[in-house]
Design an enzyme around this catalytic site. Structure first.
Site, PDB file in Angstrom:
ATOM      1  N   GLY A  31       0.832  -1.204   0.000  1.00  0.00           N
ATOM      2  CA  GLY A  31       0.000   0.000   0.000  1.00  0.00           C
ATOM      3  C   GLY A  31       0.863   1.250   0.000  1.00  0.00           C
ATOM      4  N   HIS A  37       4.521   2.231  -8.043  1.00  0.00           N
ATOM      5  CA  HIS A  37       3.570   1.106  -8.058  1.00  0.00           C
ATOM      6  C   HIS A  37       2.678   1.172  -9.297  1.00  0.00           C
ATOM      7  CE1 HIS A  37       4.161   1.528  -3.552  1.00  0.00           C
ATOM      8  NE2 HIS A  37       4.456   0.266  -3.746  1.00  0.00           N
ATOM      9  N   ASP A 150      14.333  -2.362  -5.643  1.00  0.00           N
ATOM     10  CA  ASP A 150      14.598  -3.374  -4.622  1.00  0.00           C
ATOM     11  C   ASP A 150      15.340  -4.546  -5.271  1.00  0.00           C
ATOM     12  OD1 ASP A 150      13.179  -2.005  -2.479  1.00  0.00           O
ATOM     13  OD2 ASP A 150      11.397  -2.391  -3.687  1.00  0.00           O
ATOM     14  N   VAL A 176      11.284   3.979 -10.961  1.00  0.00           N
ATOM     15  CA  VAL A 176      10.642   5.251 -11.324  1.00  0.00           C
ATOM     16  C   VAL A 176      11.179   6.304 -10.359  1.00  0.00           C
ATOM     17  CG1 VAL A 176       8.430   6.438 -11.596  1.00  0.00           C
ATOM     18  CG2 VAL A 176       8.602   4.000 -12.103  1.00  0.00           C
ATOM     19  N   SER A 186       7.650   4.689  -0.804  1.00  0.00           N
ATOM     20  CA  SER A 186       6.644   5.116   0.176  1.00  0.00           C
ATOM     21  C   SER A 186       7.315   5.850   1.325  1.00  0.00           C
ATOM     22  CB  SER A 186       5.893   3.907   0.717  1.00  0.00           C
ATOM     23  OG  SER A 186       5.457   3.128  -0.350  1.00  0.00           O
TER      24      SER A 186
HETATM   25  O1  PAF Z   1       8.242  -4.544  -2.061  1.00  0.00           O
HETATM   26  C1  PAF Z   1       7.297  -4.603  -1.242  1.00  0.00           C
HETATM   27  O2  PAF Z   1       6.440  -3.726  -1.199  1.00  0.00           O
HETATM   28  C2  PAF Z   1       7.209  -5.772  -0.286  1.00  0.00           C
HETATM   29  O3  PAF Z   1       8.462  -6.198   0.123  1.00  0.00           O
HETATM   30  C3  PAF Z   1       6.395  -6.963  -0.837  1.00  0.00           C
HETATM   31  C4  PAF Z   1       7.049  -7.571  -2.057  1.00  0.00           C
HETATM   32  C5  PAF Z   1       4.991  -6.487  -1.184  1.00  0.00           C
HETATM   33  C6  PAF Z   1       6.285  -8.049   0.225  1.00  0.00           C
HETATM   34  O4  PAF Z   1       5.652  -7.586   1.379  1.00  0.00           O
END
Ligand code: PAF
Length: 284
Positions: A31, A37, A150, A176, A186
């Site tokens: 979220g 995202h 990541d 991005v 976030s």
């Molecule tokens: O990258 C993320 O936001 C989190 O590590 C994930 C992959 C949703 C797992 O909780």
């Protein structure tokens, strides 16, 4: 768009989608959605019949409880954003749906989980690998989308997907960035306006090293030194680590030959820890 809270409901929908031969793209998130995202969601939308986004702030992957408490939770605004991009389902389970009473099975990916983020945030990748395993088993996606910011998470999930025999294809989307070059995250919301402005130094340092690489520097320590010098010029930045590692094994490299290498850093601005990386030899 349907918001699903129960794992049983998600199971039955994914069973039906498979029966109907639908191609399912999955974007796992915690979220607090931002443009990074949304890029994953748009790519997912273009690649499959059905797009499922999960929203679950996974407590098991937070080694810093303050970080977990600070994490913004706002399903209403996240859902409104996703509705605009024609997401079919949001899977937003309660903690007890993912970790029922007595939960005691964890997934740990040896090797790739251990350095960099794994060393600075003990238990983090055990939490990530565990929750992604549960999510993959629940959603059963054909494709799953992750951001290149990541990079270690990507390496852990790729290894795990191969080792545990998931049929999901892992798709990685370039980082991005905000206009300043700061990688979207976030966590950027937790920076003061001054820190947010100054944090653009992270990408500046990485880009300078990448330019040096393009100009012929192949010695990893020299490239790390370039990033370090740039970051040290910013008084608000506190370096956690800077490292050059093999993109697949995450092993440190000294001389960069043909294989893909990730030049990666984690930097604190105040209490906020930011990560970023650039890929070398990746054709970028
Ligand atoms: O990258 C993320 O936001 C989190 O590590 C994930 C992959 C949703 C797992 O909780």
């Amino acid at each position: 768009m349907e918001i699903i809270n129960r794992r049983q409901r998600m199971f039955s929908i994914s069973r039906k989608l498979r029966r109907d031969n639908k191609k399912v793209a999955f974007v796992p998130t915690m979220g607090a959605l931002h443009a990074g995202h949304i890029t994953l969601v748009k790519e997912a939308r273009q690649s499959a019949d059905i797009v499922i986004v999960s929203i679950f702030v996974n407590p098991v992957q937070f080694n810093d409880k303050g970080d977990l408490l600070r994490y913004r939770r706002d399903l209403t605004s996240d859902a409104a954003m996703l509705a605009e991009y024609e997401v079919d389902y949001i899977f937003a389970p309660e903690e007890s749906e993912i970790y029922p009473e007595g939960f005691s099975t964890y997934v740990y990916v040896e090797g790739v989980s251990e350095g960099l983020e794994g060393a600075s945030r003990p238990g983090h990748f055990r939490g990530v690998a565990t929750v992604v395993t549960i999510l993959f088993n629940t959603v059963r996606p054909d494709l799953a989308f992750f951001g290149a910011k990541d990079a270690q998470q990507v390496a852990v999930i790729r290894r795990m997907t191969t080792d545990l025999g998931f049929e999901t294809e892992i798709v990685v989307i370039p980082t991005v960035r905000e206009e300043s070059g700061l990688a979207m995250s976030s966590r950027n919301e937790n920076l003061t306006p001054e820190e947010r402005e100054k944090a653009s130094i992270i990408y500046k340092g990485l880009r300078e090293a990448k330019l040096a690489f393009r100009a012929g520097t192949r010695n990893a320590s020299e490239l790390v030194g370039i990033v370090q010098k740039t970051l040290e010029s910013e008084p608000l930045a506190r370096i956690d680590y800077i490292a050059a590692v093999d993109a697949i094994s995450l092993e440190p490299v000294e001389k960069i030959e043909d294989r893909e290498v990730i030049l990666s850093t984690a930097v604190y601005f105040g209490k906020v820890r930011l990560i970023d990386n650039v890929a070398l030899n990746a054709g970028q």
